[in-house]
Design a protein around this motif. Structure first.
Motif, PDB file in Angstrom:
ATOM      1  N   UNK A  51       0.815  -1.207   0.000  1.00 55.51           N
ATOM      2  CA  UNK A  51       0.000   0.000   0.000  1.00 55.51           C
ATOM      3  C   UNK A  51       0.854   1.265   0.000  1.00 55.51           C
ATOM      4  N   UNK A  52       1.917   1.293   0.812  1.00 54.62           N
ATOM      5  CA  UNK A  52       2.758   2.492   0.889  1.00 54.62           C
ATOM      6  C   UNK A  52       3.408   2.802  -0.460  1.00 54.62           C
ATOM      7  N   UNK A  53       3.970   1.777  -1.109  1.00 59.10           N
ATOM      8  CA  UNK A  53       4.626   2.001  -2.402  1.00 59.10           C
ATOM      9  C   UNK A  53       3.602   2.378  -3.478  1.00 59.10           C
ATOM     10  N   UNK A  54       2.440   1.723  -3.453  1.00 66.81           N
ATOM     11  CA  UNK A  54       1.389   2.038  -4.412  1.00 66.81           C
ATOM     12  C   UNK A  54       0.945   3.492  -4.265  1.00 66.81           C
ATOM     13  N   UNK A  55       0.743   3.925  -3.020  1.00 63.34           N
ATOM     14  CA  UNK A  55       0.320   5.308  -2.780  1.00 63.34           C
ATOM     15  C   UNK A  55       1.366   6.305  -3.277  1.00 63.34           C
ATOM     16  N   UNK A  56       2.648   5.988  -3.085  1.00 66.34           N
ATOM     17  CA  UNK A  56       3.722   6.878  -3.536  1.00 66.34           C
ATOM     18  C   UNK A  56       3.742   6.980  -5.061  1.00 66.34           C
ATOM     19  N   UNK A  57       3.602   5.862  -5.750  1.00 70.25           N
ATOM     20  CA  UNK A  57       3.567   5.858  -7.219  1.00 70.25           C
ATOM     21  C   UNK A  57       2.375   6.685  -7.712  1.00 70.25           C
ATOM     22  N   UNK A  58       1.213   6.496  -7.079  1.00 68.53           N
ATOM     23  CA  UNK A  58       0.006   7.229  -7.469  1.00 68.53           C
ATOM     24  C   UNK A  58       0.165   8.728  -7.199  1.00 68.53           C
ATOM     25  N   UNK A  59       0.717   9.077  -6.031  1.00 66.20           N
ATOM     26  CA  UNK A  59       0.922  10.491  -5.691  1.00 66.20           C
ATOM     27  C   UNK A  59       1.864  11.168  -6.681  1.00 66.20           C
ATOM     28  N   UNK A  60       2.946  10.485  -7.038  1.00 65.75           N
ATOM     29  CA  UNK A  60       3.888  11.046  -8.011  1.00 65.75           C
ATOM     30  C   UNK A  60       3.216  11.270  -9.362  1.00 65.75           C
ATOM     31  N   UNK A  61       2.385  10.331  -9.779  1.00 66.96           N
ATOM     32  CA  UNK A  61       1.673  10.466 -11.046  1.00 66.96           C
ATOM     33  C   UNK A  61       0.724  11.672 -10.996  1.00 66.96           C
ATOM     34  N   UNK A  62       0.018  11.812  -9.882  1.00 70.61           N
ATOM     35  CA  UNK A  62      -0.924  12.924  -9.755  1.00 70.61           C
ATOM     36  C   UNK A  62      -0.208  14.274  -9.658  1.00 70.61           C
ATOM     37  N   UNK A  63       0.978  14.285  -9.055  1.00 71.71           N
ATOM     38  CA  UNK A  63       1.722  15.535  -8.871  1.00 71.71           C
ATOM     39  C   UNK A  63       2.552  15.914 -10.095  1.00 71.71           C
ATOM     40  N   UNK A  64       3.275  14.930 -10.643  1.00 71.13           N
ATOM     41  CA  UNK A  64       4.277  15.230 -11.672  1.00 71.13           C
ATOM     42  C   UNK A  64       4.002  14.583 -13.022  1.00 71.13           C
ATOM     43  N   UNK A  65       3.165  13.580 -13.053  1.00 67.65           N
ATOM     44  CA  UNK A  65       2.940  12.833 -14.286  1.00 67.65           C
ATOM     45  C   UNK A  65       1.698  13.297 -15.026  1.00 67.65           C
ATOM     46  N   UNK A  66       1.195  12.426 -15.869  1.00 61.61           N
ATOM     47  CA  UNK A  66       0.026  12.736 -16.678  1.00 61.61           C
ATOM     48  C   UNK A  66      -1.223  13.029 -15.874  1.00 61.61           C
TER      49      UNK A  66
END
Length: 124
Positions: A51-66
């Motif tokens: 869950x922690x790694x998934x949330x980090x990947x999702x947060x990065x996508x929402x902040x910096x990605x598409x």
């Protein structure tokens, strides 16, 4: 000719989660395995969800990605991590021949809680 990327013997690990059901995570894993077929000459050895790694990947996508320009519910994003090996040919995706790629991330998105996952992005 390179063979399709191999994902049939992948070791799958799913950590504890309050966000997704095991079925939802397994569906996401299946989509990644299918996408991996395009990684010709490579073998997906491990894929996992925490869950922690998934949330980090999702947060990065929402902040910096598409996802930064889209109004996406974070509950419709899931991140997975994987390890894979590249054969002597280097595959069709410009990877270093005879190497291992650890902690390669995958981000999947769906339109709604009951929607189907699709692989949105991958890499480091």
């Amino acid at each position: 000719m390179n063979q399709l990327g191999q994902s049939s013997n992948t070791q799958v690990s799913i950590g504890e989660t309050a966000k997704f059901s095991e079925e939802e995570i397994n569906e996401a894993v299946s989509k990644v395995k299918r996408k991996f077929w395009g990684f010709r000459g490579c073998e997906l050895t491990e894929i996992w969800y925490t869950e922690a790694e998934s949330n980090k990947i999702a947060e990065d996508y929402l902040k910096y990605g598409g996802g930064s320009e889209k109004n996406i519910d974070p509950d419709n994003l899931i991140g997975l991590l994987s390890n894979f090996k590249v054969g002597s040919s280097g595959g069709d995706v410009s990877l270093e021949p005879n190497s291992t790629y650890p902690e390669w991330s995958w981000l999947l998105i769906r339109n709604s809680k009951n929607g189907n996952w699709h692989v949105e992005t991958w890499g480091y």
